[in-house]
Write an enzyme that holds these catalytic residues in place. Structure first.
Site, PDB file in Angstrom:
ATOM      1  CG  HIS A   1      -1.653  -1.250   1.492  1.00  0.00           C
ATOM      2  ND1 HIS A   1      -2.918  -1.527   1.039  1.00  0.00           N
ATOM      3  CD2 HIS A   1      -1.239  -2.360   2.152  1.00  0.00           C
ATOM      4  CE1 HIS A   1      -3.276  -2.743   1.421  1.00  0.00           C
ATOM      5  NE2 HIS A   1      -2.265  -3.277   2.093  1.00  0.00           N
TER       6      HIS A   1
ATOM      7  CB  SER B   1      12.661  23.174 -13.926  1.00  0.00           C
ATOM      8  OG  SER B   1      11.824  24.311 -13.979  1.00  0.00           O
TER       9      SER B   1
ATOM     10  CE  LYS C   1      10.896  19.784  -9.970  1.00  0.00           C
ATOM     11  NZ  LYS C   1       9.730  20.326 -10.644  1.00  0.00           N
TER      12      LYS C   1
ATOM     13  CD  GLU D   1       8.075  12.973 -14.873  1.00  0.00           C
ATOM     14  OE1 GLU D   1       7.063  13.634 -14.610  1.00  0.00           O
ATOM     15  OE2 GLU D   1       9.174  13.499 -15.137  1.00  0.00           O
TER      16      GLU D   1
END
Ligand code: ARG
Length: 465
Positions: free
Chosen positions: A163, A284, A290, A297
């Site tokens: 979980h 970024s 970043k 992704e």
């Protein structure tokens, strides 16, 4: 040749007075994408011509002219010097028409005892077979990288989750080897699919076979197939090989997406379990701090395209009557895109995993928090004090609640506090509350103990060598 294709088609112009409407041509043509099958088309045609000569259906000189001419076509296409024509619809007619320009009359004999129906089925099968081989090779490379990661971190302790909540400590090696098992199943699915698809449709002709004395065993063998397909109707209408490829690809893409998702989570500021190298990160344009895991992704997202392709082709094939229907021309773009997507995702994952930096201190600290050894404490009570597991679970639960209230972890509780929860608890219990002891104790076959992980690493190193 080029001019009269506009009025009535050179391949079937006999009974047509006029050429197609422009929109008819646009919906009908597949050359914009099936040109990708050019090498398979030439290969299939060369095998067919050689067989026609061997069986006396063509003269040797015609077959030789065809074979040579097809090699010229191949080199023209490879050199980017081939006049592809939409009017000629597909790769098969483009190649044949060019052959006619190159060698004249014998070109018209190549299509004896065959149809575009068995031709496309053969070309496409050869193409998908190559892709299955490529997937097998790429998966092997990825598995090797994961096994190397597992070997390095066979005893690095990290939290295991259920979980996405800390459950029990596991080892990094164990986690890596879980993916090795998944990708191994993917690999065997591609191997299975390859075995089943390795039968040759060529010689099924339009649908019913042919009256010419062809030798289907000869063409099957020349093209590296195990045997000819046994039923000509099935030969021209079967696309199971593409469906199996897409199904295998979709399952593999699911596995890639799960590992990609873990990389996204693990590389976040909140986890910092891993860091992707510069080669596999992006910055970024506005936030200087970043370091984004874009490749992970994108791999996580690619399943959408791969599964979409599978759903699309399943839907095309559903309910199609035997034998060939033009619907089946819709098979190729889906498979091309899914194959390209899968190969890219596999290569990116392999690259990312091979230079991933693992923060072992972070892993261990995280493994040690969140009461991850609560089960070990309960197991100790069962083993050393003879409590029924349910009672041990209850005692441990009370101790977790106490630790939570105090804002500490289980090993930080004093012996008095432990004894207050159950008198059978002694100093000795602290040994199982440490994460290293916890993982080392999980010696069951397939468990997370470093010895078990090393045994699996050694097994896979042998299998992948
Ligand atoms: N371009 C066609 C396809 O991809 C080739 C087969 C066409 N056969 C036919 N009878 N029209 O399916």
């Amino acid at each position: 040749m080029t001019d009269d294709t506009k009025t009535s088609n050179a391949m079937w112009g006999g009974r047509f007075a006029a050429g197609p409407d422009a929109i008819m041509e646009a919906i009908n043509a597949s050359i914009s994408f099936d040109k990708r099958l050019y090498a398979q088309d030439v290969r299939g045609s060369r095998a067919h011509a050689a067989m026609l000569a061997a069986t006396g259906i063509l003269t040797n000189s015609d077959a030789e002219a065809i074979g040579e001419g097809l090699l010229t076509v191949l080199s023209e296409i490879e050199a980017g010097d081939f006049p592809f024509s939409t009017a000629l619809e597909d790769i098969h007619m483009n190649v044949e028409a060019r052959l006619k320009v190159l060698i004249g009359e014998p070109a018209g004999r190549l299509h004896t005892a065959r149809s575009r129906n068995d031709q496309v089925a053969t070309d496409f099968r050869l193409w998908v077979r190559d892709q299955a081989d490529a997937a097998i090779t790429s998966l092997t490379a990825l598995m090797k990288v994961l096994v190397a990661q597992a070997e390095k971190g066979a005893d690095w302790v990290m939290p295991g989750f259920t979980h996405l909540q800390t459950a029990q400590p596991v080892t990094w090696g164990h986690h890596m080897m879980a993916y090795v098992e998944m990708f191994a199943r993917d690999r065997s699915r591609f191997e299975d699919a390859r075995t089943r698809m390795n039968e040759c449709p060529l010689g099924s002709a339009a649908l019913a076979g042919t009256g010419f004395p062809i030798d289907r065993h000869m063409t099957a063998q020349a093209l590296g197939f195990d045997r000819p397909m046994a039923n000509s109707l099935d030969g021209v209408s079967d696309r199971d090989f593409a469906l199996e490829f897409l199904s295998s690809a979709a399952i593999c893409a699911v596995h890639l997406s799960r590992l990609a998702e873990e990389l996204v989570i693990w590389s976040s500021a909140q986890f910092r379990f891993v860091a992707m190298s510069d080669k596999w990160s992006t910055g970024s344009s506005i936030m200087p701090q970043k370091r984004n895991p874009d490749a992970a992704e994108l791999i996580r997202a690619k399943i959408g395209r791969v599964l979409g392709a599978a759903v699309a082709l399943f839907t095309v094939m559903k309910g199609l009557p035997l034998a060939y229907s033009k619907d089946m021309q819709e098979d190729k773009e889906q498979v091309f895109d899914a194959a390209d997507t899968l190969m890219l995702a596999l290569a990116a994952m392999t690259g990312m995993m091979s230079d991933l930096t693992v923060n072992t201190a972070k892993l261990e600290a995280a493994a040690s928090s969140g009461f991850s050894t609560a089960t070990d404490l309960a197991d100790w009570l069962v083993r050393e004090a003879g409590l029924p597991f349910r009672d041990a679970h209850h005692v441990t639960g009370a101790l977790v609640a106490l630790a939570e209230k105090k804002g500490c972890d289980l090993p930080d509780l004093s012996l008095e506090e432990l004894k207050a929860a159950h008198p059978a608890l002694t100093e000795a219990v602290y040994s199982v509350l440490g994460v290293h002891n916890s993982v080392a104790s999980r010696q069951s076959y397939g468990g997370t103990a470093p010895d078990q992980v090393r045994a699996q690493v050694a097994r896979w190193q042998g299998l992948l060598a």
